[in-house]
Design a protein around this motif. Structure first.
Motif, short mmCIF file in Angstrom:
data_model
loop_
_atom_site.label_atom_id
_atom_site.label_comp_id
_atom_site.label_asym_id
_atom_site.label_seq_id
_atom_site.Cartn_x
_atom_site.Cartn_y
_atom_site.Cartn_z
N THR A 145 77.18 23.67 -31.10
CA THR A 145 75.77 24.00 -30.94
C THR A 145 75.41 25.13 -31.90
OG1 THR A 145 76.26 25.53 -29.14
CG2 THR A 145 75.65 23.28 -28.53
N LEU A 146 74.15 25.13 -32.28
CA LEU A 146 73.63 26.10 -33.23
C LEU A 146 72.33 26.66 -32.68
CD1 LEU A 146 73.63 27.33 -36.17
CD2 LEU A 146 72.26 25.33 -36.81
N THR A 147 72.18 27.98 -32.76
CA THR A 147 70.93 28.63 -32.37
C THR A 147 70.39 29.38 -33.58
OG1 THR A 147 71.66 28.87 -30.08
CG2 THR A 147 69.85 30.29 -30.81
N ILE A 148 69.12 29.15 -33.89
CA ILE A 148 68.45 29.83 -35.00
C ILE A 148 67.56 30.93 -34.42
CG2 ILE A 148 66.80 29.57 -36.90
CD1 ILE A 148 69.44 28.13 -37.44
N GLU A 149 67.77 32.15 -34.92
CA GLU A 149 66.94 33.29 -34.52
C GLU A 149 65.92 33.51 -35.63
OE1 GLU A 149 70.10 35.94 -32.04
OE2 GLU A 149 70.35 35.89 -34.22
N PHE A 150 64.66 33.31 -35.31
CA PHE A 150 63.61 33.32 -36.31
C PHE A 150 62.78 34.59 -36.20
CE2 PHE A 150 60.11 31.71 -38.81
CZ PHE A 150 60.78 30.97 -39.76
N GLY A 151 63.16 35.61 -36.95
CA GLY A 151 62.40 36.85 -36.99
C GLY A 151 62.68 37.80 -35.86
N GLY A 152 63.65 37.52 -35.02
CA GLY A 152 64.01 38.38 -33.90
C GLY A 152 65.04 37.69 -33.02
N ILE A 171 63.93 29.47 -32.13
CA ILE A 171 63.17 28.25 -32.35
C ILE A 171 64.04 26.99 -32.30
CG2 ILE A 171 61.36 29.39 -33.64
CD1 ILE A 171 62.56 28.05 -36.14
N THR A 172 65.33 27.15 -32.50
CA THR A 172 66.24 26.01 -32.39
C THR A 172 67.37 26.45 -31.48
OG1 THR A 172 65.71 25.40 -34.66
CG2 THR A 172 67.58 24.31 -33.67
#
Length: 117
Positions: free
Chosen positions: A53-60, A68-69
């Motif tokens: 699994t992958l988690t994207i931290e977008f700006g915070g 967001i993901t």
């Protein structure tokens, strides 16, 4: 203006997602200020033999505001999967990522820097 290498990459090489929790591995730091914008295009590849699994931290790092993901499943030995398709970011905000296992997912991509508005 134009296409840029992701700032977390060395010479355009893939970025290994080393982090397994927040804060994630830095992928790209957007341009400072608000008159320009980086539109980020990002692909993920799983180099392992198990799905990750992958988690994207977008700006915070706030959940759910900046994730967001969240828990995006990357199939085993996958071809590159498009994760972001021109998502805008500016004002020195950081795009980062963490995965369920260190150094198994690599990220590639670029940012298009354009005038805001």
């Amino acid at each position: 203006m134009g296409a840029l290498l992701l700032s977390g990459s060395t010479n355009g090489q893939p970025i290994k997602v080393a982090a397994t929790s927040t804060p994630g591995t830095t992928v790209h730091t957007a341009i400072t200020g608000t008159t320009m914008m980086d539109h980020i295009h990002l692909w993920a590849t799983n180099t392992d033999t198990s799905a990750r699994t992958l988690t994207i931290e977008f700006g915070g790092v706030t959940d759910p505001d900046n994730l967001i993901t969240k828990a995006y499943s990357i199939p085993l030995s996958s071809k590159p999967i498009k994760i972001l398709d021109g998502q805008p970011l500016n004002n020195a905000k950081v795009l980062s990522a963490f995965a369920s296992s260190a150094n198994k997912i690599v990220l590639t991509g670029y940012a298009l820097r354009v005038k805001n508005g």
